[in-house]
Scaffold this motif. Structure first.
Motif, PDB file in Angstrom:
ATOM      1  N   HIS A  86      31.562  49.520  40.224  1.00 35.35           N
ATOM      2  CA  HIS A  86      31.801  50.947  40.408  1.00 35.35           C
ATOM      3  C   HIS A  86      33.251  51.333  40.107  1.00 35.35           C
ATOM      4  O   HIS A  86      33.826  52.192  40.760  1.00 35.35           O
ATOM      5  N   GLY A  87      33.811  50.680  39.116  1.00 30.56           N
ATOM      6  CA  GLY A  87      35.085  51.138  38.576  1.00 30.56           C
ATOM      7  C   GLY A  87      36.337  50.661  39.264  1.00 30.56           C
ATOM      8  O   GLY A  87      37.382  51.328  39.177  1.00 30.56           O
ATOM      9  N   ALA A  88      36.297  49.528  39.943  1.00 32.29           N
ATOM     10  CA  ALA A  88      37.515  49.011  40.566  1.00 32.29           C
ATOM     11  C   ALA A  88      38.615  48.862  39.513  1.00 32.29           C
ATOM     12  O   ALA A  88      38.380  48.345  38.422  1.00 32.29           O
ATOM     13  N   ASP A  89      39.801  49.320  39.856  1.00 37.99           N
ATOM     14  CA  ASP A  89      40.951  49.227  38.954  1.00 37.99           C
ATOM     15  C   ASP A  89      41.597  47.859  39.128  1.00 37.99           C
ATOM     16  O   ASP A  89      42.292  47.608  40.117  1.00 37.99           O
ATOM     17  N   VAL A  90      41.371  46.975  38.170  1.00 37.61           N
ATOM     18  CA  VAL A  90      41.867  45.604  38.305  1.00 37.61           C
ATOM     19  C   VAL A  90      43.391  45.537  38.192  1.00 37.61           C
ATOM     20  O   VAL A  90      43.994  44.498  38.473  1.00 37.61           O
ATOM     21  N   ARG A  91      44.027  46.647  37.818  1.00 40.76           N
ATOM     22  CA  ARG A  91      45.496  46.690  37.746  1.00 40.76           C
ATOM     23  C   ARG A  91      46.123  47.200  39.041  1.00 40.76           C
ATOM     24  O   ARG A  91      47.353  47.242  39.161  1.00 40.76           O
ATOM     25  N   SER A  92      45.294  47.583  40.008  1.00 39.47           N
ATOM     26  CA  SER A  92      45.831  48.153  41.242  1.00 39.47           C
ATOM     27  C   SER A  92      46.642  47.116  42.013  1.00 39.47           C
ATOM     28  O   SER A  92      46.368  45.912  41.962  1.00 39.47           O
ATOM     29  N   LEU A  93      47.655  47.609  42.745  1.00 41.21           N
ATOM     30  CA  LEU A  93      48.585  46.728  43.461  1.00 41.21           C
ATOM     31  C   LEU A  93      48.593  47.054  44.946  1.00 41.21           C
ATOM     32  O   LEU A  93      48.369  48.194  45.349  1.00 41.21           O
ATOM     33  N   ASP A  94      48.864  46.029  45.756  1.00 35.64           N
ATOM     34  CA  ASP A  94      48.933  46.224  47.205  1.00 35.64           C
ATOM     35  C   ASP A  94      50.375  46.570  47.617  1.00 35.64           C
ATOM     36  O   ASP A  94      51.235  46.827  46.770  1.00 35.64           O
ATOM     37  N   SER A  95      50.632  46.533  48.898  1.00 31.41           N
ATOM     38  CA  SER A  95      51.955  46.937  49.389  1.00 31.41           C
ATOM     39  C   SER A  95      53.058  45.964  48.994  1.00 31.41           C
ATOM     40  O   SER A  95      54.243  46.295  49.070  1.00 31.41           O
ATOM     41  N   TYR A  96      52.689  44.747  48.575  1.00 28.53           N
ATOM     42  CA  TYR A  96      53.661  43.770  48.097  1.00 28.53           C
ATOM     43  C   TYR A  96      53.774  43.806  46.575  1.00 28.53           C
ATOM     44  O   TYR A  96      54.382  42.919  45.984  1.00 28.53           O
ATOM     45  N   ARG A  97      53.184  44.835  45.969  1.00 29.07           N
ATOM     46  CA  ARG A  97      53.137  44.974  44.517  1.00 29.07           C
ATOM     47  C   ARG A  97      52.412  43.805  43.883  1.00 29.07           C
ATOM     48  O   ARG A  97      52.705  43.384  42.758  1.00 29.07           O
ATOM     49  N   GLY A  98      51.449  43.286  44.626  1.00 25.85           N
ATOM     50  CA  GLY A  98      50.658  42.174  44.124  1.00 25.85           C
ATOM     51  C   GLY A  98      49.259  42.610  43.719  1.00 25.85           C
ATOM     52  O   GLY A  98      48.739  43.604  44.222  1.00 25.85           O
ATOM     53  N   THR A  99      48.668  41.852  42.825  1.00 22.21           N
ATOM     54  CA  THR A  99      47.313  42.141  42.365  1.00 22.21           C
ATOM     55  C   THR A  99      46.268  41.562  43.323  1.00 22.21           C
ATOM     56  O   THR A  99      46.579  40.744  44.195  1.00 22.21           O
ATOM     57  N   ALA A 100      45.032  41.967  43.100  1.00 24.46           N
ATOM     58  CA  ALA A 100      43.919  41.386  43.857  1.00 24.46           C
ATOM     59  C   ALA A 100      43.844  39.888  43.617  1.00 24.46           C
ATOM     60  O   ALA A 100      43.488  39.110  44.515  1.00 24.46           O
ATOM     61  N   LEU A 101      44.211  39.450  42.414  1.00 22.11           N
ATOM     62  CA  LEU A 101      44.182  38.023  42.089  1.00 22.11           C
ATOM     63  C   LEU A 101      45.167  37.250  42.951  1.00 22.11           C
ATOM     64  O   LEU A 101      44.859  36.150  43.439  1.00 22.11           O
ATOM     65  N   ILE A 102      46.349  37.797  43.150  1.00 25.20           N
ATOM     66  CA  ILE A 102      47.343  37.126  43.993  1.00 25.20           C
ATOM     67  C   ILE A 102      46.838  37.007  45.415  1.00 25.20           C
ATOM     68  O   ILE A 102      46.959  35.948  46.062  1.00 25.20           O
ATOM     69  N   ARG A 103      46.229  38.069  45.929  1.00 17.86           N
ATOM     70  CA  ARG A 103      45.695  38.035  47.296  1.00 17.86           C
ATOM     71  C   ARG A 103      44.621  36.958  47.444  1.00 17.86           C
ATOM     72  O   ARG A 103      44.602  36.203  48.428  1.00 17.86           O
ATOM     73  N   ALA A 104      43.730  36.881  46.469  1.00 23.82           N
ATOM     74  CA  ALA A 104      42.643  35.896  46.540  1.00 23.82           C
ATOM     75  C   ALA A 104      43.175  34.477  46.383  1.00 23.82           C
ATOM     76  O   ALA A 104      42.726  33.550  47.066  1.00 23.82           O
ATOM     77  N   ALA A 105      44.143  34.296  45.487  1.00 19.43           N
ATOM     78  CA  ALA A 105      44.711  32.964  45.253  1.00 19.43           C
ATOM     79  C   ALA A 105      45.441  32.452  46.486  1.00 19.43           C
ATOM     80  O   ALA A 105      45.373  31.258  46.816  1.00 19.43           O
ATOM     81  N   GLU A 106      46.144  33.336  47.161  1.00 15.78           N
ATOM     82  CA  GLU A 106      46.866  32.951  48.376  1.00 15.78           C
ATOM     83  C   GLU A 106      45.941  32.327  49.401  1.00 15.78           C
ATOM     84  O   GLU A 106      46.300  31.370  50.086  1.00 15.78           O
ATOM     85  N   ARG A 107      44.717  32.843  49.480  1.00 11.68           N
ATOM     86  CA  ARG A 107      43.773  32.369  50.501  1.00 11.68           C
ATOM     87  C   ARG A 107      42.773  31.351  49.965  1.00 11.68           C
ATOM     88  O   ARG A 107      41.894  30.921  50.706  1.00 11.68           O
ATOM     89  N   GLY A 108      42.895  31.004  48.705  1.00 12.49           N
ATOM     90  CA  GLY A 108      42.008  29.984  48.153  1.00 12.49           C
ATOM     91  C   GLY A 108      40.581  30.436  47.963  1.00 12.49           C
ATOM     92  O   GLY A 108      39.662  29.618  48.005  1.00 12.49           O
ATOM     93  N   HIS A 109      40.384  31.716  47.705  1.00 11.55           N
ATOM     94  CA  HIS A 109      39.034  32.231  47.469  1.00 11.55           C
ATOM     95  C   HIS A 109      38.673  32.008  45.998  1.00 11.55           C
ATOM     96  O   HIS A 109      38.769  32.920  45.170  1.00 11.55           O
ATOM     97  N   ALA A 110      38.260  30.792  45.689  1.00 10.11           N
ATOM     98  CA  ALA A 110      38.063  30.411  44.288  1.00 10.11           C
ATOM     99  C   ALA A 110      37.013  31.269  43.588  1.00 10.11           C
ATOM    100  O   ALA A 110      37.210  31.671  42.428  1.00 10.11           O
TER     101      ALA A 110
END
Length: 365
Positions: free
Chosen positions: A62-86
């Motif tokens: 439903h159109g998630a913006d894969v370029r969106s950033l969190d409060s640490y200016r990090g991507t969703a990929l960084i958030r998932a990698a930090e927690r090991g959500h392979a």
């Protein structure tokens, strides 16, 4: 002050609860998967950080913006990698999230997976995925200059992933490593440019070779990157179909997230439950019937899984168990073969008295 709408607020609340049904209802009602609250959280970012795969897929649809950033200016990929959500990392890589984006802390997803990870199997898988996608293992962090390779020295398995050199012949290396079960080399070969769906002289893909040889770690990596479980070789085998031959429940479970076609036919016109029943793979049959696979499928020989278990089985306990499992899963105990001979008659003619008794108790004639 947040300007997020009520619907968007409800969607964010549903995302924290991993309530996919409610999230779908809210999205259909107009909620925005990219809307963020005062803490810069959106349904999409929450799904990534919490490892909610089904919810993530819903937001991507439903159109998630894969370029969106969190409060640490990090991507969703960084958030998932930090927690090991392979599994989430794999989906995000397929969706095109920038693999070497640097957040406010000066780290990439690979930095976070190494520096904040624990070296457990889920983090090893995460690092392999990032490497396969081309992550820079020698990129220095912006603050202290440490590279992922340097940070991984105390994590033996992660360090081994990062130490694997890129091959000079990527495609050949990918196929050889998939068959041998070398997941680190598979990741390196992909990073070096080997196409994910590379094929050998027999049209076997890396995923099919992994499945044939029961290389679960390799298959897990390839599936997370989007490898096709239905790609067939020159014998019409696919990664999914051969699980019925090998009887590997672990491989079956690894391939299911790839949504294999349960109706795909092998060269005999059969589906995976049929060779598994013939070969006496009890645990496999017990698991595969729970997928909704058609237990009454008839192959080109005119046989169902039940008929193969009797005609080509040995009548001993494994095949007795399989007959019991198939009947309980809805297999028709009276469905005859192409010559009109029923399972009961085959069992009786072969002296398989226990199987015959099972069939009679199920109403077979």
């Amino acid at each position: 002050m947040s300007t997020v709408s009520t619907l968007d607020q409800q969607l964010i609340a549903a995302a924290w609860k991993n309530d996919v049904t409610e999230a779908r209802r809210l999205i259909n009602a107009g909620a925005n998967v990219n809307a963020v609250d005062d803490t810069v959280q959106s349904a999409f970012l929450i799904a990534a950080s919490e490892g909610y795969v089904e919810l993530l897929d819903l937001t991507l649809q439903h159109g998630a913006d894969v370029r969106s950033l969190d409060s640490y200016r990090g991507t969703a990929l960084i958030r998932a990698a930090e927690r090991g959500h392979a599994a989430v990392v794999g989906r995000l890589l397929q969706a095109g999230v920038a693999v070497d984006h640097v957040n406010r802390l000066g780290w990439t997803a690979l930095h976070e997976a190494v520096l904040l990870g624990k070296g457990t199997p889920q983090y090893v898988d995460t690092v392999r995925l990032l490497i396969a996608a081309g992550a820079d293992r020698n990129k220095p962090a912006e603050r202290d200059g440490i590279t992922p390779v340097q940070a991984a020295r105390s994590q033996t398995e992660v360090a081994a992933v990062l130490a694997t050199k890129l091959p000079s012949s990527p495609t050949a290396a990918l196929l050889a490593a998939a068959a041998a079960g070398d997941a680190n080399q598979v990741a390196a070969a992909l990073a070096a440019g080997a196409p994910l769906e590379s094929r050998d002289d027999n049209l076997r893909t890396a995923l099919l070779l992994a499945s044939l040889n029961d290389r679960v770690e390799v298959a897990r990596l390839l599936v997370a990157l989007g490898a096709d479980p239905d790609a067939q070789d020159d014998r019409q085998d696919s990664a999914w179909l051969v699980t019925g031959v090998t009887g590997s429940v672990a491989m079956l479970e690894t391939l299911l997230p790839a949504k294999p076609d349960l109706t795909l036919r092998n060269r005999f016109g059969g589906i995976s439950v049929i060779p598994a029943s013939e070969r006496g793979h009890v645990d496999y049959v017990r698991r595969v019937v729970r997928t909704g696979i058609n237990v009454n499928h008839v192959n080109d020989l005119g046989w169902t899984a039940l008929l193969e278990a009797i005609i080509l089985g040995q009548g001993t306990k494994p095949w007795q168990d399989i007959v019991r499992i198939l009947v309980a899963a809805g297999a028709d105990p009276s469905l005859p073969d192409a010559d009109g001979i029923t399972p009961l008659h085959h069992a009786t003619n072969r002296g398989y008295t226990d199987i015959a008794a099972l069939l009679r108790s199920a109403g077979a004639r």
